[in-house]
Design an enzyme around this catalytic site. Structure first.
Site, PDB file in Angstrom:
ATOM      1  N   LYS A 141      41.316 -17.234  -6.152  1.00 13.84           N
ATOM      2  CA  LYS A 141      42.549 -16.950  -6.895  1.00 13.84           C
ATOM      3  C   LYS A 141      43.134 -18.260  -7.402  1.00 13.84           C
ATOM      4  CE  LYS A 141      45.551 -18.610  -4.903  1.00 13.84           C
ATOM      5  NZ  LYS A 141      45.846 -19.986  -4.395  1.00 13.84           N
ATOM      6  N   TYR A 228      50.375 -14.429  -4.923  1.00 14.34           N
ATOM      7  CA  TYR A 228      50.343 -13.593  -3.706  1.00 14.34           C
ATOM      8  C   TYR A 228      51.533 -12.635  -3.676  1.00 14.34           C
ATOM      9  CZ  TYR A 228      46.737 -16.509  -1.514  1.00 14.34           C
ATOM     10  OH  TYR A 228      45.564 -17.155  -1.208  1.00 14.34           O
TER      11      TYR A 228
END
Ligand code: NAD
Length: 372
Positions: A141, A228
């Site tokens: 990510k 997140y």
């Protein structure tokens, strides 16, 4: 895989928290496996780590604990690192590549998947090169640094007939699986409000670090950490946001955070009417999640780091096992690929694309007001 129970951790910190049973029905197979310590002895998925920085070292530990995956190769531009990793993990010379000869990996039958752990701005190139070499891919990510790049990566993997997975470890973490259940199954009614924030004080970072270079990072803490918060909003609600507002936080170190934001705060509205408000920052530490539903709440802090996570719902304290998050993620992905099964959409490239669409929406607002 070593599991430290929530109870033993909580005892250590002296909070005397009671136990909570995990409903087996909501636990994916690999999490059950991790808790029970069962062992799989079949063929493992051979993985080459591409980029040997800080997170690759954590993934290497995860690979050692994984039942379905094994560290079989490395890709690095630093010969000294190649030597150290080769010795430490018994990697054969023919499975060691640099960024120039990487495409030769196409001829290497001993590598099944490339795990891209490079700076964000390099994810697209190495995902596409891996796909063209016929290798499955896990990419860290954020998936890339723009929506367009994510789309190109998904297309390249589809064209090559390989699977593309995201390095979203929290999809395999029992506390987060519970958050998802509480939200999506509306255990306390519809979630109305989520506050999720993640920040680290990075003001002592090396000024040459790639996180500060927009072409390599794509942006500041929103790319690195805020993603997140977006993820948790989306998987707890099981919805996609329909509108966004955002505001940059004034820079305290403008000479350091020249190309990227130092912090940003934003709100997302979802079709159910739920409002999610988040802040991500590179100048202070914050790691928390709070969801308020019609008839109760659930919360975690720490919430997003590598754990242990501490939290509760309005009914009871959470008491989930502390697992090796990387091993659980690798097992979850590895098992499906070994069985020639398609990865579920929330683990595949499409998930990274959705987060990037939200990130681009936040950045596009550019509400910079002179506050001082
Ligand atoms: P890092 O700086 O520690 O490692 C990056 C690696 O890339 C290094 O080995 C470096 O040598 C190599 N590299 C190759 N070309 C480079 C270049 N031009 N500039 C800089 N480095 C170059 O970074 P990291 O913390 O390991 O992060 C790597 C990726 O992993 C990022 O995408 C990051 O977002 C992701 N990450 C994920 C998690 C997670 O929990 N899932 C945690 C940390 C990092």
């Amino acid at each position: 895989m070593k599991n430290v129970s929530r109870r033993s951790f909580v005892k250590k910190v002296g909070m005397g928290i009671g136990s909570t049973a995990i409903l087996p029905s909501i636990l994916p197979f690999h999490s059950v496996l991790a808790q029970q310590g069962n062992s799989y002895s079949g063929k493992k998925l051979n993985i080459a780590l591409c980029g040997l920085g800080r997170y690759a070292r954590i993934l290497a530990n995860g690979l050692e604990a994984s039942q379905y995956c094994k560290l079989a190769g490395i890709v690095t531009g630093t010969p000294e690192k190649a030597e150290t990793w080769k010795k430490k993990y018994a990697i054969p010379d023919e499975n060691i590549y640099d960024y120039d000869n990487f495409d030769d990996i196409a001829r290497n039958k001993d590598i099944d998947l490339v795990y891209v752990v490079l700076p964000n701005g390099m994810h697209k190139e190495f995902t596409i090169r891996s796909a063209k070499a016929g290798k499955h891919v896990i990419v860290e990510k954020p998936m890339a640094i723009s929506v367009k790049e994510c789309q190109e990566m998904i297309k390249a993997c589809k064209n090559a007939g390989v699977q593309l997975a995201l390095g979203y470890r929290l999809h395999y973490e029992p506390t987060h699986i519970e958050l998802k259940r509480l939200g999506q199954e509306k255990v306390f009614g519809q979630v109305r409000l989520i506050e999720a924030s993640l920040g680290f004080n990075m003001t002592n970072i090396d000024p040459n670090d790639w996180h500060l270079d927009k072409s390599l990072s794509g942006g500041g803490p929103l790319m690195n950490l805020g993603i997140y918060c977006i993820q948790s909003n989306r998987y707890v609600l099981g919805e996609e946001p329909i509108s966004v507002t955002a505001q940059y936080i004034p820079k305290t170190k403008p000479e350091l955070f020249v190309e990227v934001e130092e912090g940003i705060t934003w709100q997302l509205i979802f079709p159910s009417g739920a409002v999610c408000t988040s802040t991500t920052s590179s100048n202070c530490g914050v790691d928390r999640f709070y969801a308020a539903a019609e008839n109760g709440f659930f919360e975690l802090s720490p919430a997003i780091s590598y754990g242990p996570f501490i939290g509760r719902s309005s009914e009871k304290e959470f008491n989930f096992p502390v697992i090796n998050q990387q091993a659980a993620q690798l097992d979850g992905i590895g098992k499906l690929i070994l069985e020639n099964k398609n990865l579920p959409i929330h683990i595949a490239g499409e998930e990274g694309l959705k987060d990037m669409q939200v990130i681009e929406g936040i950045y596009k607002l550019k509400q910079v007001r002179k506050l001082y």
